[in-house]
Design a protein around this motif. Sequence first.
Motif, PDB file in Angstrom:
ATOM      1  N   ASP A  56       8.040  16.028 -23.327  1.00 33.48           N
ATOM      2  CA  ASP A  56       7.774  14.604 -23.558  1.00 33.48           C
ATOM      3  C   ASP A  56       8.965  13.914 -24.206  1.00 33.48           C
ATOM      4  O   ASP A  56       9.283  12.778 -23.862  1.00 33.48           O
ATOM      5  N   ALA A  57       9.629  14.605 -25.117  1.00 39.65           N
ATOM      6  CA  ALA A  57      10.796  14.019 -25.790  1.00 39.65           C
ATOM      7  C   ALA A  57      11.929  13.781 -24.796  1.00 39.65           C
ATOM      8  O   ALA A  57      12.644  12.785 -24.899  1.00 39.65           O
ATOM      9  N   VAL A  58      12.095  14.671 -23.825  1.00 42.51           N
ATOM     10  CA  VAL A  58      13.154  14.506 -22.826  1.00 42.51           C
ATOM     11  C   VAL A  58      12.801  13.403 -21.834  1.00 42.51           C
ATOM     12  O   VAL A  58      13.634  12.558 -21.500  1.00 42.51           O
ATOM     13  N   CYS A  59      11.569  13.379 -21.352  1.00 41.39           N
ATOM     14  CA  CYS A  59      11.193  12.492 -20.251  1.00 41.39           C
ATOM     15  C   CYS A  59      10.738  11.095 -20.679  1.00 41.39           C
ATOM     16  O   CYS A  59      10.952  10.136 -19.946  1.00 41.39           O
ATOM     17  N   ASP A  60      10.111  10.971 -21.816  1.00 44.06           N
ATOM     18  CA  ASP A  60       9.467   9.704 -22.167  1.00 44.06           C
ATOM     19  C   ASP A  60      10.323   8.771 -23.014  1.00 44.06           C
ATOM     20  O   ASP A  60       9.956   7.614 -23.208  1.00 44.06           O
ATOM     21  N   ILE A  61      11.434   9.240 -23.529  1.00 41.42           N
ATOM     22  CA  ILE A  61      12.288   8.432 -24.400  1.00 41.42           C
ATOM     23  C   ILE A  61      13.635   8.220 -23.715  1.00 41.42           C
ATOM     24  O   ILE A  61      14.172   9.121 -23.078  1.00 41.42           O
ATOM     25  N   ALA A  88      29.123  10.320 -17.470  1.00 42.96           N
ATOM     26  CA  ALA A  88      28.406   9.873 -18.665  1.00 42.96           C
ATOM     27  C   ALA A  88      28.054   8.401 -18.479  1.00 42.96           C
ATOM     28  O   ALA A  88      28.870   7.526 -18.757  1.00 42.96           O
ATOM     29  N   PRO A  89      26.853   8.118 -17.979  1.00 44.44           N
ATOM     30  CA  PRO A  89      26.461   6.724 -17.790  1.00 44.44           C
ATOM     31  C   PRO A  89      26.449   5.975 -19.123  1.00 44.44           C
ATOM     32  O   PRO A  89      26.069   6.534 -20.151  1.00 44.44           O
ATOM     33  N   GLN A  90      26.887   4.736 -19.098  1.00 45.26           N
ATOM     34  CA  GLN A  90      26.893   3.915 -20.305  1.00 45.26           C
ATOM     35  C   GLN A  90      25.478   3.413 -20.584  1.00 45.26           C
ATOM     36  O   GLN A  90      24.786   2.960 -19.682  1.00 45.26           O
ATOM     37  N   GLY A  91      25.040   3.522 -21.809  1.00 43.05           N
ATOM     38  CA  GLY A  91      23.725   3.032 -22.198  1.00 43.05           C
ATOM     39  C   GLY A  91      22.698   4.145 -22.273  1.00 43.05           C
ATOM     40  O   GLY A  91      22.976   5.314 -22.006  1.00 43.05           O
ATOM     41  N   ASN A  92      21.497   3.753 -22.663  1.00 41.55           N
ATOM     42  CA  ASN A  92      20.380   4.686 -22.784  1.00 41.55           C
ATOM     43  C   ASN A  92      19.508   4.609 -21.540  1.00 41.55           C
ATOM     44  O   ASN A  92      19.157   3.523 -21.079  1.00 41.55           O
ATOM     45  N   TYR A  93      19.158   5.777 -20.998  1.00 46.09           N
ATOM     46  CA  TYR A  93      18.347   5.841 -19.784  1.00 46.09           C
ATOM     47  C   TYR A  93      17.245   6.874 -19.955  1.00 46.09           C
ATOM     48  O   TYR A  93      17.444   7.908 -20.594  1.00 46.09           O
ATOM     49  N   ARG A  94      16.115   6.596 -19.345  1.00 46.89           N
ATOM     50  CA  ARG A  94      15.066   7.604 -19.262  1.00 46.89           C
ATOM     51  C   ARG A  94      15.452   8.581 -18.159  1.00 46.89           C
ATOM     52  O   ARG A  94      16.209   8.252 -17.245  1.00 46.89           O
ATOM     53  N   ALA A  95      14.930   9.777 -18.206  1.00 44.16           N
ATOM     54  CA  ALA A  95      15.284  10.823 -17.238  1.00 44.16           C
ATOM     55  C   ALA A  95      14.975  10.398 -15.809  1.00 44.16           C
ATOM     56  O   ALA A  95      15.743  10.689 -14.889  1.00 44.16           O
TER      57      ALA A  95
END
Length: 131
Positions: A56-61, A88-95
């Motif tokens: 859940d920590a990997v996939c949901d955040i 390394a994509p810039q920014g935060n992304y969900r899996a």
Amino acid sequence: MSKRKLHNMRARLERSCRALLSTNHVAVVNIDPSGRQGMINWQNCKNIPPGQRIADAVCDIAHRWTIYISVMCQKANGEQYCKSVEIAPQGNYRAEHLTDVIEETYESLRTECNTNHSAAGNCTFTCRLAD
């Protein structure tokens, strides 16, 4: 007198999940064509047993990711080599939002390889949370 900040459950949950993944040094590994997927500790290369909390920590955040894709090839004389790329994509992304980036890079790397050498078709990609 200053006012106390309001309780933000979502922010607290995200901090907790990121701390869990950071302390365990989690990396997600996928191996093609077998389709095996798992989580490893990228510092000592040991398997992390499957668990709902870490999954859940990997996939949901949303996280900052570093993606390493490698194609293993073998020449006719038996010599092995690999072609690799790290993105390394810039920014935060969900899996789930990384699939397009991974598939595009995966296909371009496979087309760069000699088709006679990549007969085994082994391709590995590792997605690691950026520090």
